[in-house]
Design a protein around this motif. Structure first.
Motif, PDB file in Angstrom:
ATOM      1  N   ASP A   1       0.800  -1.223  -0.523  1.00  0.00           N
ATOM      2  CA  ASP A   1       0.302  -0.222  -0.053  1.00  0.00           C
ATOM      3  C   ASP A   1       0.737   1.194  -0.071  1.00  0.00           C
ATOM      4  O   ASP A   1       2.542   1.052   0.676  1.00  0.00           O
ATOM      5  CB  ASP A   1      -0.566   0.244   1.181  1.00  0.00           C
ATOM      6  N   GLN A   2       0.438   2.036  -0.898  1.00  0.00           N
ATOM      7  CA  GLN A   2       1.299   3.951  -0.847  1.00  0.00           C
ATOM      8  C   GLN A   2       0.490   4.167   0.151  1.00  0.00           C
ATOM      9  O   GLN A   2      -0.522   4.747   0.251  1.00  0.00           O
ATOM     10  CB  GLN A   2       1.316   3.897  -2.078  1.00  0.00           C
ATOM     11  N   LEU A   3       1.310   4.849   0.504  1.00  0.00           N
ATOM     12  CA  LEU A   3       0.932   6.052   1.952  1.00  0.00           C
ATOM     13  C   LEU A   3       1.365   7.437   1.689  1.00  0.00           C
ATOM     14  O   LEU A   3       2.349   7.442   1.480  1.00  0.00           O
ATOM     15  CB  LEU A   3       1.599   5.575   3.118  1.00  0.00           C
ATOM     16  N   LEU A   4       0.862   8.213   1.751  1.00  0.00           N
ATOM     17  CA  LEU A   4       0.776   9.662   1.371  1.00  0.00           C
ATOM     18  C   LEU A   4       1.043  10.325   3.526  1.00  0.00           C
ATOM     19  O   LEU A   4      -0.146  10.685   3.253  1.00  0.00           O
ATOM     20  CB  LEU A   4      -0.415  11.044   0.743  1.00  0.00           C
ATOM     21  N   VAL A   5       2.211  10.717   3.439  1.00  0.00           N
ATOM     22  CA  VAL A   5       2.513  10.901   5.090  1.00  0.00           C
ATOM     23  C   VAL A   5       2.664  12.608   4.898  1.00  0.00           C
ATOM     24  O   VAL A   5       4.207  13.090   4.761  1.00  0.00           O
ATOM     25  CB  VAL A   5       3.451  10.209   5.768  1.00  0.00           C
TER      26      VAL A   5
END
Length: 290
Positions: A8-12
């Motif tokens: 999963d790709q996260l935008l932190v």
């Protein structure tokens, strides 16, 4: 329930206040998230950059590292963009974590970051007012008094001996916390689903509204007490309208007003918050795998 994949790709998005308040906790949260998923880290310098970063997230899951104000700001932005329905939001509290913890997010940095990676989404109700403002946790009229926070202790290790001897006793002395006086009783008309709960002829001490579950808000009105404590008036409904002479209210972390009339409506399951799976067991709200 399916577990979040490590792919999963996260935008932190790291709130500027969090970096100033507790840089070490921010670093730990970033390390845990980056070790468990593909994470793009954004360091906005202000509200405009924060909003732009959130708006450009694409297919990445947004994760906010910040305090209660950052959480409210994120939900408000997604609401105004009409993108709450399709967004599973995560938060790692740094700073004031009261609101996030009340919603089920762990207060510890590592536990909260692991919940981002391994948790599941819970759909939560939202209060939306007639000016498009949002309430996640609680609405209070009049706003509760705030306390003055103590300053950080002083540490003096340089300078002449007379200066160190003067400052050291002051630094060791705790500051007294003084409460801001609470506003007095007010006259309000409170209507729930069109039915009057209390009218202008009855002074009230407080009114509180909390998003409940399944599209219903819990309302408590405390009439002015003379002598023995007055019994609070409890009710629930989907629409709450308050009318009065220039009243202020606290919505989660901020104070708004003065206004003469405001209506809040419950939007059922309007937003999704990723919580630990053990916190979701037996909960009243819908649980969704993301």
């Amino acid at each position: 329930m399916a577990t979040f994949a490590t792919s999963d790709q996260l935008l932190v998005i790291i709130d500027p206040a969090a970096r100033q308040t507790d840089g070490e906790s921010v670093r730990i949260a970033k390390d845990v998230l980056s070790a468990g998923a593909a994470a793009k880290v954004c360091l906005p310098e202000g509200p405009d950059e924060f909003a732009r970063a959130l708006g450009r997230r694409g297919s990445r899951r947004p994760v906010v590292i910040g305090d209660s104000r950052a959480l409210v700001r994120t939900v408000a932005l997604l609401h105004r963009q009409r993108e709450l329905a399709g967004c599973a939001l995560s938060v790692v509290p740094v700073g004031d974590s009261t609101l996030a913890e009340s919603l089920g997010v762990p207060g510890g940095t590592v536990a909260a970051a692991r919940a981002v990676l391994d948790g599941a989404e819970r759909r939560l109700d939202l209060l939306v007012d007639d000016s498009d403002g949002v309430v996640l946790g609680a609405l209070g009229i009049p706003p509760a008094p705030m306390r003055v926070t103590a300053a950080q202790p002083l540490h003096v290790s340089v300078g002449p001996p007379w200066l160190r001897s003067l400052v050291r006793p002051l630094a060791a002395r705790p500051l007294r916390l003084s409460a801001v006086p609470s506003p007095g009783p007010t006259r309000l008309r409170v209507e729930v689903d069109g039915e009057t709960v209390v009218d202008l002829d009855q002074p009230v001490e407080t009114v509180s509204v909390v998003p409940g579950s399944r599209g219903v808000a819990e309302v408590e009105v405390r009439p002015l007490s003379v002598g023995a404590a007055a019994t609070p008036l409890l009710t629930s409904g989907r629409t709450v309208t308050v009318t009065g002479a220039d009243f202020r209210y606290r919505a989660d972390t901020s104070v708004a007003g003065p206004v003469r009339r405001r209506t809040w409506r419950v939007q059922e399951g309007a937003w999704g918050l990723v919580l630990p799976r053990h916190a979701l067991a037996g909960g009243p709200a819908a649980i969704t795998d993301v």
